[in-house]
Design a protein around this motif. Sequence first.
Motif, PDB file in Angstrom:
ATOM      1  N   ASN A   2       0.829  -1.215   0.000  1.00 24.57           N
ATOM      2  CA  ASN A   2       0.000   0.000   0.000  1.00 24.57           C
ATOM      3  C   ASN A   2       0.860   1.261   0.000  1.00 24.57           C
ATOM      4  OD1 ASN A   2      -2.630   1.494   0.478  1.00 24.57           O
ATOM      5  ND2 ASN A   2      -1.482   2.072   2.333  1.00 24.57           N
ATOM      6  N   TYR A   3       1.866   1.294   0.886  1.00 19.47           N
ATOM      7  CA  TYR A   3       2.635   2.527   1.008  1.00 19.47           C
ATOM      8  C   TYR A   3       3.704   2.674  -0.066  1.00 19.47           C
ATOM      9  CZ  TYR A   3       0.154   3.842   5.162  1.00 19.47           C
ATOM     10  OH  TYR A   3      -0.849   4.223   6.035  1.00 19.47           O
ATOM     11  N   VAL A   4       4.099   1.598  -0.702  1.00 19.91           N
ATOM     12  CA  VAL A   4       4.950   1.741  -1.893  1.00 19.91           C
ATOM     13  C   VAL A   4       4.150   2.398  -3.011  1.00 19.91           C
ATOM     14  CG1 VAL A   4       6.112   0.451  -3.728  1.00 19.91           C
ATOM     15  CG2 VAL A   4       6.528  -0.144  -1.353  1.00 19.91           C
TER      16      VAL A   4
ATOM     17  N   LEU B 251      10.855   2.391   0.125  1.00 20.44           N
ATOM     18  CA  LEU B 251       9.717   3.070  -0.493  1.00 20.44           C
ATOM     19  C   LEU B 251       8.500   3.073   0.422  1.00 20.44           C
ATOM     20  CD1 LEU B 251       9.994   1.754  -4.170  1.00 20.44           C
ATOM     21  CD2 LEU B 251      10.543   4.050  -3.325  1.00 20.44           C
ATOM     22  N   ALA B 252       8.253   1.941   1.108  1.00 17.22           N
ATOM     23  CA  ALA B 252       7.120   1.901   2.036  1.00 17.22           C
ATOM     24  C   ALA B 252       7.339   2.849   3.210  1.00 17.22           C
ATOM     25  CB  ALA B 252       6.929   0.472   2.543  1.00 17.22           C
ATOM     26  N   PHE B 253       8.571   2.940   3.712  1.00 19.25           N
ATOM     27  CA  PHE B 253       8.896   3.873   4.797  1.00 19.25           C
ATOM     28  C   PHE B 253       8.628   5.311   4.364  1.00 19.25           C
ATOM     29  CE2 PHE B 253      12.090   6.817   6.463  1.00 19.25           C
ATOM     30  CZ  PHE B 253      11.807   6.773   7.818  1.00 19.25           C
ATOM     31  N   LEU B 254       9.081   5.667   3.156  1.00 23.58           N
ATOM     32  CA  LEU B 254       8.866   7.026   2.666  1.00 23.58           C
ATOM     33  C   LEU B 254       7.383   7.307   2.443  1.00 23.58           C
ATOM     34  CD1 LEU B 254      11.820   7.249   0.118  1.00 23.58           C
ATOM     35  CD2 LEU B 254      11.682   8.301   2.391  1.00 23.58           C
ATOM     36  N   GLY B 255       6.669   6.313   1.882  1.00 19.53           N
ATOM     37  CA  GLY B 255       5.244   6.510   1.660  1.00 19.53           C
ATOM     38  C   GLY B 255       4.482   6.688   2.956  1.00 19.53           C
ATOM     39  N   ALA B 256       4.855   5.923   4.003  1.00 19.73           N
ATOM     40  CA  ALA B 256       4.175   6.049   5.293  1.00 19.73           C
ATOM     41  C   ALA B 256       4.457   7.398   5.933  1.00 19.73           C
ATOM     42  CB  ALA B 256       4.620   4.915   6.216  1.00 19.73           C
TER      43      ALA B 256
ATOM     44  N   TRP C  20       2.788   9.283   9.046  1.00 12.86           N
ATOM     45  CA  TRP C  20       3.331   8.411  10.090  1.00 12.86           C
ATOM     46  C   TRP C  20       4.548   9.064  10.723  1.00 12.86           C
ATOM     47  CZ3 TRP C  20       3.259   2.469   9.901  1.00 12.86           C
ATOM     48  CH2 TRP C  20       2.032   1.997   9.437  1.00 12.86           C
ATOM     49  N   ALA C  21       4.732   8.772  12.009  1.00 11.98           N
ATOM     50  CA  ALA C  21       5.965   9.192  12.675  1.00 11.98           C
ATOM     51  C   ALA C  21       7.133   8.380  12.116  1.00 11.98           C
ATOM     52  CB  ALA C  21       5.849   8.976  14.181  1.00 11.98           C
ATOM     53  N   PRO C  22       8.278   9.012  11.847  1.00 10.51           N
ATOM     54  CA  PRO C  22       9.410   8.276  11.268  1.00 10.51           C
ATOM     55  C   PRO C  22       9.823   7.054  12.098  1.00 10.51           C
ATOM     56  CG  PRO C  22       9.807  10.623  11.130  1.00 10.51           C
ATOM     57  CD  PRO C  22       8.570  10.443  11.967  1.00 10.51           C
ATOM     58  N   LEU C  23       9.774   7.188  13.439  1.00 10.97           N
ATOM     59  CA  LEU C  23      10.177   6.057  14.281  1.00 10.97           C
ATOM     60  C   LEU C  23       9.223   4.882  14.119  1.00 10.97           C
ATOM     61  CD1 LEU C  23      12.215   5.092  16.385  1.00 10.97           C
ATOM     62  CD2 LEU C  23      10.699   6.000  18.163  1.00 10.97           C
ATOM     63  N   LEU C  24       7.922   5.190  14.070  1.00 16.45           N
ATOM     64  CA  LEU C  24       6.935   4.124  13.889  1.00 16.45           C
ATOM     65  C   LEU C  24       7.079   3.479  12.506  1.00 16.45           C
ATOM     66  CD1 LEU C  24       4.437   2.546  14.804  1.00 16.45           C
ATOM     67  CD2 LEU C  24       3.017   4.433  13.928  1.00 16.45           C
ATOM     68  N   ALA C  25       7.271   4.279  11.489  1.00 17.52           N
ATOM     69  CA  ALA C  25       7.430   3.744  10.139  1.00 17.52           C
ATOM     70  C   ALA C  25       8.686   2.884  10.036  1.00 17.52           C
ATOM     71  CB  ALA C  25       7.491   4.896   9.132  1.00 17.52           C
ATOM     72  N   ALA C  26       9.763   3.316  10.690  1.00 17.79           N
ATOM     73  CA  ALA C  26      11.005   2.528  10.667  1.00 17.79           C
ATOM     74  C   ALA C  26      10.799   1.188  11.353  1.00 17.79           C
ATOM     75  CB  ALA C  26      12.128   3.312  11.338  1.00 17.79           C
ATOM     76  N   PHE C  27      10.052   1.202  12.466  1.00 21.75           N
ATOM     77  CA  PHE C  27       9.801  -0.052  13.180  1.00 21.75           C
ATOM     78  C   PHE C  27       8.971  -1.002  12.326  1.00 21.75           C
ATOM     79  CE2 PHE C  27       6.947  -2.633  15.782  1.00 21.75           C
ATOM     80  CZ  PHE C  27       7.871  -3.360  16.520  1.00 21.75           C
TER      81      PHE C  27
END
Length: 203
Positions: A129-131, A164-169, A174-181
């Motif tokens: 989804n986030y990609v 890509l999913a991290f960047l999309g989130a 999304w908070a960067p820490l949550l997306a990284a986790f």
Amino acid sequence: MTAADWRALIEAYLDGRLSAEAFMRRFMEAWRAGPAPRAIADIYPHVEAFEADVSAAGEESSVNDDEMAAAARQALAWLNDAPGVSAQTFDRSRTREDLRRFAFQMGGCAGMGCFIAIAWVALCILQINYVIVELQTVFGAQAPVVWAFLGFVLAFVPILGNVLAFLGATHSGWAPLLAAFVFFAAPAVTMLTGWSRWRSYRR
């Protein structure tokens, strides 16, 4: 004849309580009566050869039985060293306990395996989804079918799909820490957990 019967017959011959000819006759009778231990099968050719020599000589006392005696001694040694067969009893209580323990362990493995599988599927859906979201953010919302197809493919590319999913989130709030986790730590944990459980199962 049992192994003990064969042992007694051979001992009687070697102790001199039976002559070579009498031993030969009783041995051949017992041999023809039924199956015999391996040691008896090894001595049989020597007894058979002695019987042929006796028949050919015509006088029993003139036949040398040294080879048969040597084979008899070897057979007796094997029979004396052969371990006895002990009866095995069926322990029902222990069997039930083993089955209960096995069922509990398999249930635990199955439960954990289902949890890992569900978590992995959820992560895959989020990543796809986030990609797609990131591709639409970068290249525009036109041609959504193209970005959906491309996003589905890129989501399964190691590292690239996670990034890509991290960047999309993060672009979606999304908070960067949550997306990284979610897109880096969680996939690594589920993969390592599944691998370790598979290794322990294989052992």
